[in-house]
Design a protein around this motif. Structure first.
Motif, PDB file in Angstrom:
ATOM      1  N   ALA A   1     -22.809   2.512  20.389  1.00 10.02           N
ATOM      2  CA  ALA A   1     -24.102   1.974  20.804  1.00 10.02           C
ATOM      3  C   ALA A   1     -25.013   3.034  20.852  1.00 10.02           C
ATOM      4  O   ALA A   1     -26.080   2.741  20.494  1.00 10.02           O
ATOM      5  CB  ALA A   1     -23.835   1.469  22.472  1.00 10.02           C
ATOM      6  N   GLY A   2     -24.620   4.328  20.694  1.00 10.00           N
ATOM      7  CA  GLY A   2     -25.659   5.437  20.901  1.00 10.00           C
ATOM      8  C   GLY A   2     -26.214   5.680  19.341  1.00 10.00           C
ATOM      9  O   GLY A   2     -27.265   6.182  19.322  1.00 10.00           O
TER      10      GLY A   2
ATOM     11  N   VAL B   1      -8.976  -4.165  18.192  1.00  7.04           N
ATOM     12  CA  VAL B   1      -7.705  -4.002  18.947  1.00  7.04           C
ATOM     13  C   VAL B   1      -7.789  -5.471  19.696  1.00  7.04           C
ATOM     14  O   VAL B   1      -8.691  -5.669  20.658  1.00  7.04           O
ATOM     15  CB  VAL B   1      -7.665  -2.749  19.958  1.00  7.04           C
ATOM     16  CG1 VAL B   1      -6.700  -3.174  21.109  1.00  7.04           C
ATOM     17  CG2 VAL B   1      -7.047  -1.797  19.205  1.00  7.04           C
TER      18      VAL B   1
ATOM     19  N   GLU C   1     -18.181   4.852  28.491  1.00  2.70           N
ATOM     20  CA  GLU C   1     -19.017   3.785  29.302  1.00  2.70           C
ATOM     21  C   GLU C   1     -18.036   2.625  29.746  1.00  2.70           C
ATOM     22  O   GLU C   1     -18.348   1.935  30.750  1.00  2.70           O
ATOM     23  CB  GLU C   1     -20.389   3.728  28.395  1.00  2.70           C
ATOM     24  CG  GLU C   1     -21.320   2.810  28.854  1.00  2.70           C
ATOM     25  CD  GLU C   1     -22.498   3.360  29.332  1.00  2.70           C
ATOM     26  OE1 GLU C   1     -22.758   4.255  28.449  1.00  2.70           O
ATOM     27  OE2 GLU C   1     -23.083   2.943  30.435  1.00  2.70           O
TER      28      GLU C   1
ATOM     29  N   THR D   1     -12.562  -8.121  24.660  1.00  2.24           N
ATOM     30  CA  THR D   1     -11.530  -7.045  24.996  1.00  2.24           C
ATOM     31  C   THR D   1     -11.374  -6.823  26.492  1.00  2.24           C
ATOM     32  O   THR D   1     -10.176  -6.729  26.878  1.00  2.24           O
ATOM     33  CB  THR D   1     -11.757  -5.645  24.318  1.00  2.24           C
ATOM     34  OG1 THR D   1     -12.560  -5.737  22.994  1.00  2.24           O
ATOM     35  CG2 THR D   1     -10.780  -4.528  24.319  1.00  2.24           C
TER      36      THR D   1
ATOM     37  N   LYS E   1     -31.032  10.803  23.108  1.00  3.78           N
ATOM     38  CA  LYS E   1     -31.127  11.698  24.409  1.00  3.78           C
ATOM     39  C   LYS E   1     -29.744  12.170  24.750  1.00  3.78           C
ATOM     40  O   LYS E   1     -28.618  11.550  24.804  1.00  3.78           O
ATOM     41  CB  LYS E   1     -31.495  11.001  25.464  1.00  3.78           C
ATOM     42  CG  LYS E   1     -33.089  10.830  25.545  1.00  3.78           C
ATOM     43  CD  LYS E   1     -33.613  10.058  26.555  1.00  3.78           C
ATOM     44  CE  LYS E   1     -33.163   8.618  26.891  1.00  3.78           C
ATOM     45  NZ  LYS E   1     -33.922   7.835  25.740  1.00  3.78           N
TER      46      LYS E   1
ATOM     47  N   GLY F   1     -19.891  -0.670  15.670  1.00  7.25           N
ATOM     48  CA  GLY F   1     -19.947  -0.243  14.566  1.00  7.25           C
ATOM     49  C   GLY F   1     -19.964   1.463  14.566  1.00  7.25           C
ATOM     50  O   GLY F   1     -19.847   1.850  15.850  1.00  7.25           O
TER      51      GLY F   1
ATOM     52  N   GLY G   1     -24.057   7.032  29.132  1.00  8.82           N
ATOM     53  CA  GLY G   1     -24.858   7.785  28.094  1.00  8.82           C
ATOM     54  C   GLY G   1     -23.936   8.636  27.186  1.00  8.82           C
ATOM     55  O   GLY G   1     -22.762   8.700  27.387  1.00  8.82           O
ATOM     56  N   ILE G   2     -24.517   9.165  25.985  1.00  8.53           N
ATOM     57  CA  ILE G   2     -24.036   9.701  25.332  1.00  8.53           C
ATOM     58  C   ILE G   2     -23.190  10.826  25.486  1.00  8.53           C
ATOM     59  O   ILE G   2     -21.975  10.962  25.098  1.00  8.53           O
ATOM     60  CB  ILE G   2     -24.797  10.016  23.996  1.00  8.53           C
ATOM     61  CG1 ILE G   2     -25.561   8.659  23.471  1.00  8.53           C
ATOM     62  CG2 ILE G   2     -24.227  10.675  22.678  1.00  8.53           C
ATOM     63  CD1 ILE G   2     -26.660   9.081  22.429  1.00  8.53           C
TER      64      ILE G   2
ATOM     65  N   ALA H   1     -17.315   8.237  23.002  1.00 11.57           N
ATOM     66  CA  ALA H   1     -16.077   8.696  23.752  1.00 11.57           C
ATOM     67  C   ALA H   1     -15.113   8.897  22.551  1.00 11.57           C
ATOM     68  O   ALA H   1     -14.153   9.773  22.841  1.00 11.57           O
ATOM     69  CB  ALA H   1     -15.913   7.701  24.830  1.00 11.57           C
TER      70      ALA H   1
ATOM     71  N   GLU I   1     -11.890   0.622  14.822  1.00 11.61           N
ATOM     72  CA  GLU I   1     -13.254   0.501  15.233  1.00 11.61           C
ATOM     73  C   GLU I   1     -13.523  -0.709  14.733  1.00 11.61           C
ATOM     74  O   GLU I   1     -13.480  -1.279  13.440  1.00 11.61           O
ATOM     75  CB  GLU I   1     -14.473   1.465  14.520  1.00 11.61           C
ATOM     76  CG  GLU I   1     -15.765   1.055  14.649  1.00 11.61           C
ATOM     77  CD  GLU I   1     -16.271   0.651  15.909  1.00 11.61           C
ATOM     78  OE1 GLU I   1     -16.453   1.331  16.842  1.00 11.61           O
ATOM     79  OE2 GLU I   1     -16.885  -0.529  16.100  1.00 11.61           O
TER      80      GLU I   1
HETATM   81  P1  FAD Z   1     -19.849   2.758  22.604  1.00  8.17           P
HETATM   82  O1  FAD Z   1     -20.822   3.723  22.264  1.00  8.17           O
HETATM   83  O2  FAD Z   1     -20.534   1.442  23.269  1.00  8.17           O
HETATM   84  O3  FAD Z   1     -18.691   2.791  21.573  1.00  8.17           O
HETATM   85  C1  FAD Z   1     -17.581   1.652  21.820  1.00  8.17           C
HETATM   86  C2  FAD Z   1     -17.444   1.230  20.440  1.00  8.17           C
HETATM   87  O4  FAD Z   1     -15.908   0.789  20.569  1.00  8.17           O
HETATM   88  C3  FAD Z   1     -18.294   0.400  19.634  1.00  8.17           C
HETATM   89  O5  FAD Z   1     -18.688   0.919  18.458  1.00  8.17           O
HETATM   90  C4  FAD Z   1     -17.403  -0.741  19.546  1.00  8.17           C
HETATM   91  O6  FAD Z   1     -17.793  -1.511  18.077  1.00  8.17           O
HETATM   92  C5  FAD Z   1     -15.940  -0.543  19.581  1.00  8.17           C
HETATM   93  N1  FAD Z   1     -15.066  -1.275  20.149  1.00  8.17           N
HETATM   94  C6  FAD Z   1     -15.329  -2.332  21.164  1.00  8.17           C
HETATM   95  N2  FAD Z   1     -14.090  -2.932  21.295  1.00  8.17           N
HETATM   96  C7  FAD Z   1     -13.219  -2.734  20.397  1.00  8.17           C
HETATM   97  C8  FAD Z   1     -12.047  -3.235  20.056  1.00  8.17           C
HETATM   98  N3  FAD Z   1     -11.403  -4.087  20.827  1.00  8.17           N
HETATM   99  N4  FAD Z   1     -11.289  -2.649  18.829  1.00  8.17           N
HETATM  100  C9  FAD Z   1     -12.127  -1.680  18.230  1.00  8.17           C
HETATM  101  N5  FAD Z   1     -12.985  -1.440  18.329  1.00  8.17           N
HETATM  102  C10 FAD Z   1     -13.806  -1.638  19.605  1.00  8.17           C
HETATM  103  N6  FAD Z   1     -27.476   7.048  25.827  1.00  8.17           N
HETATM  104  C11 FAD Z   1     -27.947   8.442  25.932  1.00  8.17           C
HETATM  105  O7  FAD Z   1     -27.151   8.950  26.528  1.00  8.17           O
HETATM  106  N7  FAD Z   1     -29.139   8.469  25.117  1.00  8.17           N
HETATM  107  C12 FAD Z   1     -29.868   7.486  24.506  1.00  8.17           C
HETATM  108  O8  FAD Z   1     -30.778   7.979  24.084  1.00  8.17           O
HETATM  109  C13 FAD Z   1     -29.314   6.322  24.451  1.00  8.17           C
HETATM  110  N8  FAD Z   1     -30.006   5.361  23.896  1.00  8.17           N
HETATM  111  C14 FAD Z   1     -29.491   4.179  23.808  1.00  8.17           C
HETATM  112  C15 FAD Z   1     -30.129   3.291  22.713  1.00  8.17           C
HETATM  113  C16 FAD Z   1     -29.469   1.922  22.422  1.00  8.17           C
HETATM  114  C17 FAD Z   1     -30.114   0.879  21.749  1.00  8.17           C
HETATM  115  C18 FAD Z   1     -28.288   1.589  23.102  1.00  8.17           C
HETATM  116  C19 FAD Z   1     -27.591   0.410  22.854  1.00  8.17           C
HETATM  117  C20 FAD Z   1     -27.702   2.421  23.969  1.00  8.17           C
HETATM  118  C21 FAD Z   1     -28.150   3.651  24.228  1.00  8.17           C
HETATM  119  N9  FAD Z   1     -27.730   4.884  24.903  1.00  8.17           N
HETATM  120  C22 FAD Z   1     -28.307   5.897  25.139  1.00  8.17           C
HETATM  121  C23 FAD Z   1     -26.425   4.557  25.675  1.00  8.17           C
HETATM  122  C24 FAD Z   1     -25.364   5.145  24.913  1.00  8.17           C
HETATM  123  O9  FAD Z   1     -25.267   4.752  23.745  1.00  8.17           O
HETATM  124  C25 FAD Z   1     -23.944   4.777  25.615  1.00  8.17           C
HETATM  125  O10 FAD Z   1     -23.796   5.415  26.793  1.00  8.17           O
HETATM  126  C26 FAD Z   1     -22.676   5.302  24.696  1.00  8.17           C
HETATM  127  O11 FAD Z   1     -22.631   5.002  23.201  1.00  8.17           O
HETATM  128  C27 FAD Z   1     -21.343   4.989  25.452  1.00  8.17           C
HETATM  129  O12 FAD Z   1     -20.436   5.721  24.508  1.00  8.17           O
HETATM  130  P2  FAD Z   1     -18.882   5.218  24.417  1.00  8.17           P
HETATM  131  O13 FAD Z   1     -18.054   5.634  23.227  1.00  8.17           O
HETATM  132  O14 FAD Z   1     -18.215   4.880  25.945  1.00  8.17           O
HETATM  133  O15 FAD Z   1     -19.318   3.457  23.724  1.00  8.17           O
END
Ligand code: FAD
Length: 538
Positions: A163-164, A233, A508, A271, A170, A159, A515-516, A110, A129
């Motif tokens: 999470a993805g 943050v 998410e 957070t 996928k 990191g 999901g990604i 996101a 991050e």
């Molecule tokens: P995230 O990817 O969770 O990113 C959030 C980021 O914010 C993190 O890097 C975190 O460190 C950072 N953060 C949090 N709080 C703070 C703060 N206060 N200040 C600064 N930074 C902060 N989805 C799929 O669609 N296909 C897959 O194959 C799949 N496999 C997965 C396998 C694993 C092992 C995991 C854990 C998840 C998987 N998912 C998969 C789910 C997918 O990763 C998530 O739906 C997606 O990454 C969500 O994206 P996001 O950007 O919303 O959040």
């Protein structure tokens, strides 16, 4: 161009697509000058013994008058004029001198796509991050998985890449958004395989994702943005009228901003607490918990492909299973199935065990794994907005204790689970979870309604996939982080928090994506909403 839909080709038909297309359209093969695959899916259903087929959507260029050819096929619903190429993001006017750079919190899908979209329009976002860059993160995770200690700052949830990154990668989604093509094209530009542009079930894999997220970071920096790691943050600052005016970083530094995109993922529990204490509107939402199950990949391939299992022409097979209990109204389902992958330790808090699954691009580990989840309704946990987090934490801590208190995960064979025994080590596949496992009774770290549902669902699923409930199949606990346990409430049109204008909860963690792909789209759409409000189309 002419679009041909529902074009079925036996999976082992070695003829060139060009030849097959010419046959389909009734023209000579040398008249077909281009065949572009728009979509490719596998149809393994065998009605009346039909062979496995690839089902294509193709855009075809034919020499001579395409209009004439189209009129010949006008009664055929599967032949039509190809539509225009992908939706465009549009071009907005650049920021004015008085505009502060937007801040993007979190560099998951996101945050990455919000920042990339803003950077392309000249807004030079500052990304913060909390975790480390992907190379150092990779080392931290490898150390943890080999028993070298858990790091709350750098793990599978936190990191670069979010999470993805350590995932199956996928890119399937139920969302139907015209910008999907743009997200896929951006992934390809950053190093993902081109096939994701047309495969029905595209995937990237952890090994490739590491380079892809790094390349996206470099592109944002090239466009004038900044990316700061190990920067969390810890607070939000607002004007007297409640409008956001900046963020607090690592408890000390202050960064002023006119807009903050909050892409924190579903595991940033501190957070969430900070937002709640700050009075940001949030609400509890349903989620799901359960276990990971592992089978030999061959068992899944045979169930889907029969005698053709193992053919190098076919992708490793996946599955999607559901089970509904009418009496309780609850559902159980498989989730995030990773063919040829590995079960991973995905905790983000000390003293808890969390499982998930990942795979590399080639999906060639020989083991299939998937989450088996049961829905958790808001009525199952305390009425507090953050009650879902406490609920998740409770089972993660029990799993930690049952596993021996050193981040080994509790495991149980399906045979033991269904017959009330524990301790069998006669595993169908070697348990993949690292840093290790301990055979126990999983009933000790899951709510009764979850174990009851799984006990009812497993024999049912065994009738769909023969061997699914094999008594040696390994179940690893606990999978608690499949989606966010709460939602940060935002306005549907503007994407801004209903309690703090200028704050854009995305992805998410905000509770609006799963999901990604859908998180990436959400980040992109939120930044477009910001651009629409703060500049004008040119
Ligand atoms: P995230 O990817 O969770 O990113 C959030 C980021 O914010 C993190 O890097 C975190 O460190 C950072 N953060 C949090 N709080 C703070 C703060 N206060 N200040 C600064 N930074 C902060 N989805 C799929 O669609 N296909 C897959 O194959 C799949 N496999 C997965 C396998 C694993 C092992 C995991 C854990 C998840 C998987 N998912 C998969 C789910 C997918 O990763 C998530 O739906 C997606 O990454 C969500 O994206 P996001 O950007 O919303 O959040």
């Amino acid at each position: 161009m002419i679009r041909i839909a529902n074009f079925n080709v036996n999976f082992d038909d070695a003829r060139e697509l060009k030849v097959l297309v010419a046959e389909r359209l009734g023209v000579a093969a040398d008249m077909v000058s281009l065949v572009k695959v728009v979509r490719k899916a596998v149809d393994a259903r065998r009605f009346h013994g039909a062979p496995i087929r690839f089902v294509y959507m193709l855009d075809v260029a034919v020499q001579g008058s395409e209009k004439k050819l189209l009129s010949r096929w006008k009664k055929d619903r599967n032949v039509s004029e190809a539509p225009e190429a992908m939706a465009s993001l549009g071009q907005f006017s650049p920021p004015g001198r008085e505009d502060k750079p937007p801040v993007v919190v979190g560099f998951g899908p996101a945050g990455m796509f919000a920042a990339l979209t803003l950077a392309r329009q000249g807004w030079q976002p500052v990304v913060v991050e909390r975790g480390r860059d992907v190379d150092r993160r990779h080392e931290d995770i490898a150390r943890f998985w080999s028993g070298g200690g858990f790091d709350e700052k750098s793990n599978v949830q936190f990191g670069e890449g979010g999470a993805g990154t350590f995932s199956d990668g996928k890119l399937t989604t139920r969302v139907n958004d015209p910008l999907m093509g743009q997200v896929l094209a951006d992934f390809v530009a950053a190093g993902a395989p081109e096939e994701i542009l047309y495969l029905h079930k595209p995937h990237i894999g952890t090994d490739m994702l590491r380079q892809v997220v790094k390349n996206i970071r470099q592109e944002i920096i090239r466009l004038g943005g900044q990316v700061r790691f190990e920067t969390q943050v810890t607070g939000l600052e607002a004007d007297s009228d409640g409008r956001l005016r900046g963020v607090q970083l690592n408890g000390q530094e202050r960064l002023s901003a006119g807009a903050v995109f909050l892409g924190i993922g579903h595991s940033a529990r501190d957070t969430y607490q900070m937002l709640f204490d700050r009075g940001i509107a949030m609400e509890a939402k349903p989620f799901a918990i359960g276990v990971r199950i592992e089978h030999p990949q061959e068992l899944i391939d045979v169930s889907q492909y029969g005698q053709d299992a193992g053919s190098p022409l076919l992708p490793v097979a996946d599955y999607a299973l559901t089970y509904n209990d009418r009496a309780s109204g609850r559902g159980a389902y498989s989730f995030c199935m990773c063919p040829g992958g590995q079960v991973v330790a995905a905790a983000s808090e000390a003293g808890g065990v969390v499982t998930n699954g990942m795979s590399n691009y080639r999906r060639d580990s020989g083991v299939a794994n998937s989450a088996l989840l049961v829905t958790v309704n808001t009525a199952d946990f305390a009425s507090h907005v953050l009650g879902g987090i406490e609920f998740q934490r409770q089972w993660e801590r029990l799993a930690f204790r049952l596993g021996g208190g050193d981040y080994r995960a509790p495991v149980q064979t399906v045979g033991d689970f269904l017959s009330g025994r524990q301790g069998s080590r006669d595993f169908l596949t070697k348990p993949g979870y690292l840093p290790g496992v301990k055979p126990v009774d999983l009933h000790g770290c899951l709510p009764g309604f979850v174990t009851d549902m799984l006990a009812a669902a497993l024999p049912y699923w065994d009738r769909k996939i023969h061997g699914f409930a094999h008594e040696g199949a390994v179940m690893t606990g606990v999978e608690t982080r499949s989606s966010a346990p709460c939602r940060i409430v935002r306005d549907r049109e503007s994407y801004q928090s209903v309690s703090m204008p200028g704050l854009y909860p995305i992805g998410e963690g905000a509770g609006y994506a799963g999901g990604i792909m859908s998180a990436a789209l959400d980040g992109m759409n939120a930044s477009l909403a910001f651009l629409r409000e703060n500049s004008h189309n040119i």
